[in-house]
Design a protein around this motif. Structure first.
Motif, mmCIF file in Angstrom:
data_model
loop_
_atom_site.group_PDB
_atom_site.id
_atom_site.type_symbol
_atom_site.label_atom_id
_atom_site.label_comp_id
_atom_site.label_asym_id
_atom_site.label_seq_id
_atom_site.Cartn_x
_atom_site.Cartn_y
_atom_site.Cartn_z
ATOM 1 N N LEU A 68 -113.135 8.783 -37.809
ATOM 2 C CA LEU A 68 -112.029 8.227 -37.030
ATOM 3 C C LEU A 68 -111.123 7.306 -37.838
ATOM 4 O O LEU A 68 -109.942 7.171 -37.538
ATOM 5 C CB LEU A 68 -112.567 7.464 -35.816
ATOM 6 C CG LEU A 68 -113.294 8.298 -34.776
ATOM 7 C CD1 LEU A 68 -113.883 7.402 -33.702
ATOM 8 C CD2 LEU A 68 -112.361 9.318 -34.163
ATOM 9 N N ASN A 69 -111.678 6.660 -38.847
ATOM 10 C CA ASN A 69 -110.895 5.734 -39.666
ATOM 11 C C ASN A 69 -109.870 6.511 -40.486
ATOM 12 O O ASN A 69 -110.237 7.380 -41.269
ATOM 13 C CB ASN A 69 -111.826 4.949 -40.596
ATOM 14 C CG ASN A 69 -111.067 4.156 -41.621
ATOM 15 O OD1 ASN A 69 -109.987 3.652 -41.360
ATOM 16 N ND2 ASN A 69 -111.626 4.058 -42.816
ATOM 17 N N PRO A 70 -108.567 6.223 -40.346
ATOM 18 C CA PRO A 70 -107.551 6.978 -41.081
ATOM 19 C C PRO A 70 -107.276 6.457 -42.498
ATOM 20 O O PRO A 70 -106.528 7.074 -43.236
ATOM 21 C CB PRO A 70 -106.307 6.808 -40.210
ATOM 22 C CG PRO A 70 -106.481 5.458 -39.611
ATOM 23 C CD PRO A 70 -107.969 5.322 -39.368
ATOM 24 N N PHE A 71 -107.863 5.330 -42.901
ATOM 25 C CA PHE A 71 -107.602 4.742 -44.215
ATOM 26 C C PHE A 71 -108.809 4.954 -45.108
ATOM 27 O O PHE A 71 -109.913 4.565 -44.769
ATOM 28 C CB PHE A 71 -107.308 3.249 -44.090
ATOM 29 C CG PHE A 71 -106.112 2.973 -43.233
ATOM 30 C CD1 PHE A 71 -104.837 3.087 -43.760
ATOM 31 C CD2 PHE A 71 -106.255 2.621 -41.910
ATOM 32 C CE1 PHE A 71 -103.726 2.857 -42.974
ATOM 33 C CE2 PHE A 71 -105.157 2.384 -41.111
ATOM 34 C CZ PHE A 71 -103.891 2.502 -41.638
ATOM 35 N N ARG A 72 -108.581 5.555 -46.279
ATOM 36 C CA ARG A 72 -109.697 5.849 -47.176
ATOM 37 C C ARG A 72 -109.304 5.594 -48.625
ATOM 38 O O ARG A 72 -109.039 4.457 -48.996
ATOM 39 C CB ARG A 72 -110.170 7.278 -46.945
ATOM 40 C CG ARG A 72 -110.684 7.456 -45.514
ATOM 41 C CD ARG A 72 -111.423 8.731 -45.335
ATOM 42 N NE ARG A 72 -111.776 8.865 -43.928
ATOM 43 C CZ ARG A 72 -111.459 9.892 -43.176
ATOM 44 N NH1 ARG A 72 -110.810 10.903 -43.671
ATOM 45 N NH2 ARG A 72 -111.826 9.925 -41.913
ATOM 46 N N TYR A 73 -109.271 6.627 -49.454
ATOM 47 C CA TYR A 73 -109.018 6.502 -50.892
ATOM 48 C C TYR A 73 -107.684 5.808 -51.156
ATOM 49 O O TYR A 73 -106.650 6.193 -50.616
ATOM 50 C CB TYR A 73 -109.042 7.896 -51.527
ATOM 51 C CG TYR A 73 -108.813 7.916 -53.006
ATOM 52 C CD1 TYR A 73 -109.816 7.509 -53.872
ATOM 53 C CD2 TYR A 73 -107.606 8.330 -53.536
ATOM 54 C CE1 TYR A 73 -109.618 7.523 -55.236
ATOM 55 C CE2 TYR A 73 -107.392 8.349 -54.908
ATOM 56 C CZ TYR A 73 -108.404 7.944 -55.748
ATOM 57 O OH TYR A 73 -108.200 7.957 -57.093
ATOM 58 N N ARG A 74 -107.714 4.771 -51.968
ATOM 59 C CA ARG A 74 -106.550 3.959 -52.338
ATOM 60 C C ARG A 74 -105.836 3.347 -51.137
ATOM 61 O O ARG A 74 -104.694 2.927 -51.221
ATOM 62 C CB ARG A 74 -105.541 4.758 -53.170
ATOM 63 C CG ARG A 74 -106.061 5.250 -54.506
ATOM 64 C CD ARG A 74 -106.349 4.094 -55.457
ATOM 65 N NE ARG A 74 -106.627 4.545 -56.799
ATOM 66 C CZ ARG A 74 -107.846 4.653 -57.315
ATOM 67 N NH1 ARG A 74 -108.907 4.372 -56.588
ATOM 68 N NH2 ARG A 74 -108.011 5.028 -58.553
ATOM 69 N N GLY A 75 -106.500 3.358 -49.996
ATOM 70 C CA GLY A 75 -105.898 2.817 -48.782
ATOM 71 C C GLY A 75 -104.892 3.757 -48.151
ATOM 72 O O GLY A 75 -104.167 3.365 -47.248
ATOM 73 N N TYR A 76 -104.840 5.016 -48.634
ATOM 74 C CA TYR A 76 -103.909 5.994 -48.080
ATOM 75 C C TYR A 76 -104.270 6.296 -46.622
ATOM 76 O O TYR A 76 -105.432 6.285 -46.251
ATOM 77 C CB TYR A 76 -103.924 7.302 -48.861
ATOM 78 C CG TYR A 76 -103.506 7.177 -50.318
ATOM 79 C CD1 TYR A 76 -102.585 6.230 -50.737
ATOM 80 C CD2 TYR A 76 -104.036 8.028 -51.274
ATOM 81 C CE1 TYR A 76 -102.204 6.137 -52.054
ATOM 82 C CE2 TYR A 76 -103.665 7.942 -52.599
ATOM 83 C CZ TYR A 76 -102.755 7.000 -52.991
ATOM 84 O OH TYR A 76 -102.381 6.898 -54.293
ATOM 85 N N TYR A 77 -103.256 6.634 -45.852
ATOM 86 C CA TYR A 77 -103.435 6.993 -44.442
ATOM 87 C C TYR A 77 -103.636 8.500 -44.345
ATOM 88 O O TYR A 77 -102.814 9.279 -44.804
ATOM 89 C CB TYR A 77 -102.200 6.580 -43.634
ATOM 90 C CG TYR A 77 -102.327 6.840 -42.155
ATOM 91 C CD1 TYR A 77 -102.868 5.883 -41.321
ATOM 92 C CD2 TYR A 77 -101.917 8.042 -41.609
ATOM 93 C CE1 TYR A 77 -102.987 6.106 -39.962
ATOM 94 C CE2 TYR A 77 -102.025 8.285 -40.249
ATOM 95 C CZ TYR A 77 -102.567 7.313 -39.432
ATOM 96 O OH TYR A 77 -102.690 7.556 -38.103
ATOM 97 N N TYR A 78 -104.766 8.909 -43.763
ATOM 98 C CA TYR A 78 -105.060 10.323 -43.541
ATOM 99 C C TYR A 78 -105.038 10.586 -42.043
ATOM 100 O O TYR A 78 -105.706 9.895 -41.288
ATOM 101 C CB TYR A 78 -106.449 10.681 -44.071
ATOM 102 C CG TYR A 78 -106.549 10.574 -45.576
ATOM 103 C CD1 TYR A 78 -106.306 11.675 -46.387
ATOM 104 C CD2 TYR A 78 -106.868 9.363 -46.189
ATOM 105 C CE1 TYR A 78 -106.394 11.575 -47.764
ATOM 106 C CE2 TYR A 78 -106.953 9.258 -47.558
ATOM 107 C CZ TYR A 78 -106.709 10.373 -48.346
ATOM 108 O OH TYR A 78 -106.790 10.261 -49.697
ATOM 109 N N ASP A 79 -104.249 11.566 -41.615
ATOM 110 C CA ASP A 79 -104.220 11.876 -40.177
ATOM 111 C C ASP A 79 -104.642 13.304 -39.908
ATOM 112 O O ASP A 79 -104.999 14.047 -40.712
ATOM 113 C CB ASP A 79 -102.856 11.622 -39.570
ATOM 114 C CG ASP A 79 -101.721 12.363 -40.240
ATOM 115 O OD1 ASP A 79 -101.944 13.033 -41.242
ATOM 116 O OD2 ASP A 79 -100.604 12.257 -39.735
#
Length: 79
Positions: A68-79
């Protein structure tokens, strides 16, 4: 219904229908900004943990909020 609101570069608020309120989550990041862990703001329990390879591909994503968390690698937003 799930609603997300970015509270800062280190946190996320999510609307909880069951609690009828916003729930805060906090990120633990490394120096490159990769999100490594996510903690529940109310009880400080670990709800997601990530590991990445050298190119930013997710090797592991565990925990109840990991998908559910959209923020991952390098703080990029994944949707």
């Amino acid at each position: 219904m799930l609603q997300k609101s970015l509270t800062s570069s280190t946190g996320l608020s999510v609307w909880s229908d069951t609690a009828s309120s916003w729930v805060n989550y906090y990120f633990m990041k490394n120096l490159q900004g990769d999100v490594l862990k996510v903690y529940h703001g109310g009880n400080n329990s670990l709800v997601a943990e990530y590991s990445y390879d050298s190119w930013g591909n997710i090797l592991t994503a565990t925990g109840s909020m990991a998908q559910l968390n959209p923020f991952r690698y390098r703080g990029y937003y994944y949707d």
